[in-house]
Design a protein around this motif. Sequence first.
Motif, short mmCIF file in Angstrom:
data_model
loop_
_atom_site.label_atom_id
_atom_site.label_comp_id
_atom_site.label_asym_id
_atom_site.label_seq_id
_atom_site.Cartn_x
_atom_site.Cartn_y
_atom_site.Cartn_z
N PRO A 104 49.25 -71.56 75.18
CA PRO A 104 49.17 -72.94 74.74
C PRO A 104 48.06 -73.21 74.05
N ASP A 105 46.93 -72.39 74.24
CA ASP A 105 45.62 -72.62 73.55
C ASP A 105 45.83 -72.42 72.07
N LEU A 106 46.63 -71.08 71.84
CA LEU A 106 47.04 -70.74 70.37
C LEU A 106 47.69 -71.78 69.54
N LEU A 107 48.86 -72.15 70.38
CA LEU A 107 49.81 -73.15 69.77
C LEU A 107 49.07 -74.70 69.57
N SER A 108 48.26 -74.88 70.59
CA SER A 108 47.78 -76.09 70.02
C SER A 108 46.72 -76.30 69.17
N ALA A 109 45.93 -75.15 68.69
CA ALA A 109 45.22 -74.95 67.68
C ALA A 109 45.88 -75.18 66.32
N LEU A 110 47.22 -75.18 66.00
CA LEU A 110 47.85 -75.35 65.22
C LEU A 110 47.61 -76.98 64.56
N GLY A 111 47.32 -77.81 65.72
CA GLY A 111 47.30 -79.08 65.53
C GLY A 111 48.50 -79.77 64.75
N GLU A 112 48.39 -80.56 63.63
CA GLU A 112 49.49 -81.15 62.94
C GLU A 112 50.24 -79.96 61.80
N THR A 113 49.50 -78.82 61.85
CA THR A 113 50.11 -78.06 60.81
C THR A 113 51.18 -77.29 61.38
N VAL A 114 52.19 -77.12 60.53
CA VAL A 114 53.60 -76.59 60.72
C VAL A 114 53.51 -75.20 60.04
N PHE A 115 53.91 -74.26 61.07
CA PHE A 115 53.92 -72.71 60.32
C PHE A 115 55.34 -72.38 60.05
N LEU A 116 55.64 -72.34 58.91
CA LEU A 116 56.95 -71.91 58.19
C LEU A 116 56.77 -70.45 58.02
N PHE A 117 57.97 -69.67 58.37
CA PHE A 117 57.89 -68.37 57.97
C PHE A 117 59.57 -67.93 57.72
N ILE A 118 59.59 -66.82 56.81
CA ILE A 118 60.61 -65.90 56.78
C ILE A 118 60.26 -64.66 57.34
N PRO A 119 61.05 -64.12 58.39
CA PRO A 119 60.70 -63.20 59.07
C PRO A 119 60.90 -61.74 58.33
N LEU A 120 62.25 -61.68 57.32
CA LEU A 120 62.22 -60.45 56.62
C LEU A 120 63.13 -60.93 55.35
N TYR A 121 62.57 -61.07 54.40
CA TYR A 121 63.12 -61.84 53.12
C TYR A 121 64.24 -60.79 52.47
N ASN A 122 63.79 -59.49 52.15
CA ASN A 122 64.61 -58.69 51.57
C ASN A 122 65.49 -57.95 52.53
N VAL A 123 66.42 -58.81 52.97
CA VAL A 123 67.47 -58.34 54.03
C VAL A 123 68.16 -57.17 53.42
N ASP A 124 68.80 -56.95 52.26
CA ASP A 124 69.35 -55.91 51.67
C ASP A 124 68.69 -54.65 51.64
N GLY A 125 67.30 -54.59 51.21
CA GLY A 125 66.79 -53.53 51.19
C GLY A 125 66.13 -52.99 52.59
N SER A 126 66.00 -53.77 53.44
CA SER A 126 65.63 -53.62 54.87
C SER A 126 66.80 -52.67 55.74
N ILE A 127 67.87 -52.77 55.28
CA ILE A 127 68.95 -52.20 55.98
C ILE A 127 69.05 -50.68 55.22
N ASN A 128 68.54 -50.40 54.21
CA ASN A 128 68.56 -48.99 53.46
C ASN A 128 67.43 -48.38 53.82
N ARG A 129 67.50 -47.95 55.06
CA ARG A 129 66.11 -47.32 55.70
C ARG A 129 65.96 -45.74 55.58
N ALA A 130 65.01 -45.40 55.54
CA ALA A 130 64.63 -43.81 55.30
C ALA A 130 63.22 -43.82 55.38
N ASN A 131 62.53 -42.43 55.33
CA ASN A 131 61.28 -42.39 55.36
C ASN A 131 60.44 -41.59 54.17
N THR A 132 61.25 -41.78 52.92
CA THR A 132 60.91 -41.13 51.56
C THR A 132 60.58 -41.96 50.54
#
Length: 562
Positions: A104-132
């Motif tokens: 609650p303290d972290l949330l209330s510190a936002l005050g009137e500010t709205v936190f907008l986010f995109i969690p993972l923008y390049n969906v297509d690239g994210s499913i093309n997984r490897a380690n190389t």
Amino acid sequence: MTTTLQTPFEAGNQNQTTTWDACIAWYQDLAERFPHILRFAVIGASDAGLPIHAGVVSADGEFDLAAIKKAGRTVFFNNNGIHPGEPEGVDSCMALVRDFCQQPDLLSALGETVFLFIPLYNVDGSINRANTSRVNQDGPEQFGFRGNSRHLDLNRDFVKCDTLTAQAFNKLFTAWDPDVMVDTHTSNGADYPYTMTLIHTQADKLGGDLGDFLRDTMLPAMFGEMDRRGWPTCPYVNPVKDSPDHGIAEFLETPRFSTGYAALHHTIGFMPETHMLKSFADRYASMRALVETALAFTVEHGREIQALRRITREQGRTRREWPVHWAMDEANPSRFRFKGYAAKYKASVLGNYSRLWYDRSEPWEREIAYYNRFPADVTVSVPRYYVVPQAWREVIERLAWNGVRMERVDADHVVEASYYHVNGVSSRAHPYEGHMFHDDVQLEKRRAPVKLQVGDYLVPLDQDAARYAIEMLEPQGHDSFFRWGFFNSVLEKKEAYSDYVFEDTAAALLLEEPGLADKFAAWKTANPALVSNQEAVLDFVFANCARYAEPEWKRYPVLMLD
């Protein structure tokens, strides 16, 4: 408070990043548990047909966009996963949103500010997984790919909008009109002790009091806070030569990039770049610190930032001289106290040359040149209206997605208009992000009577979106629609000739048309090697004669009305 709902990063060995399906399912579950804090929804589809999501965190449970805008609330936007091989922002955003819901303290510190986010923008690239695919990077164990399903880099697509993903982003960004944006990344490049480096909207390009506020107030405060948090931060390490020893230059992020696109909307943008050779755990921790630092400053100074943005837009309504291109001031660098490693050279084991390496046993700290001034090198006089013929629908769509107010021509009529004649372009030898990009444009401004047709689009410049319209419609803008090839068809002459017939016609034209013979004589003097080339000779006469002129050839179709 005990943390529950652990992210895959937290639950694993801190060297793992979430998968796309696990990430989305995790947020959907979180939104169901905390419906008065988090809203999470689909905002569009990727080119592979996968849903793109965005979330909103609000301390008072208000999620209605119209109500938020009416109240004048500050909007902070966090974009993640544009390059899925650089995923620390994806994972740290998950934990931050979770903590908003549970603390609650972290949330209330936002005050009137709205936190907008995109969690993972390049969906297509994210499913093309490897380690190389990230050749120089230390972790995580598996990650996504830079390109999307059309093999395009989304951080080059913000204005050309070849992808459905970028189109959805344009609409979301315009609707929410964020005051500050952070788009999370990992860097390649030189070696140095810093885990976090920072690209910001270039202050001269952002311009005016807003640019001064970014340079003189916001950046020093953020660098200071990151240092206090234990993550000393420096500007993005963009060496002017082969290593930072010789100085670094700010990155001129043009509108193809997220922060450059944000500047078109008078939004302060940040692109944190963690260092590839640091552990994923450290990159994750420093990224969360950076986002929280930018957010805390935005919460505290939101009203001031909004006022500066509002003033900038109001001034733009009556401004008649606009910069559209900027270049680094090489003669007047400032100084930055930089921590580095000794740059050395040794013989390569692969070829007959010397290679650069950094000796971490010899750290150093000293003042280096910092090239952070980019004055405008192209400024244009803008009209009261641009006219975009309705035939150029791809351009009109992008203007609309970005909130540009347009009016339709209601009757056919002839007007005296200014326009650009394209004297020449220099284009890249190879495709760049699906286009033959024009690096150089040579223009001549002309004036003539031109017919407007019912349904053509008038773009008035006494509007908030003036900057976007100007930088996209002025051909010399860094990432104008013209440079990206949206108007390439006007560079092609449509009619041709048969040489054996036109040979006699050309001779007659040189006798009949005033001035043509003089032009031809000058051309022959300047190009003696071409005089024996029939095609070159006839092409010159055909291109320069009045009788067979094509008015649309090399005429940039966007008109200017005073």
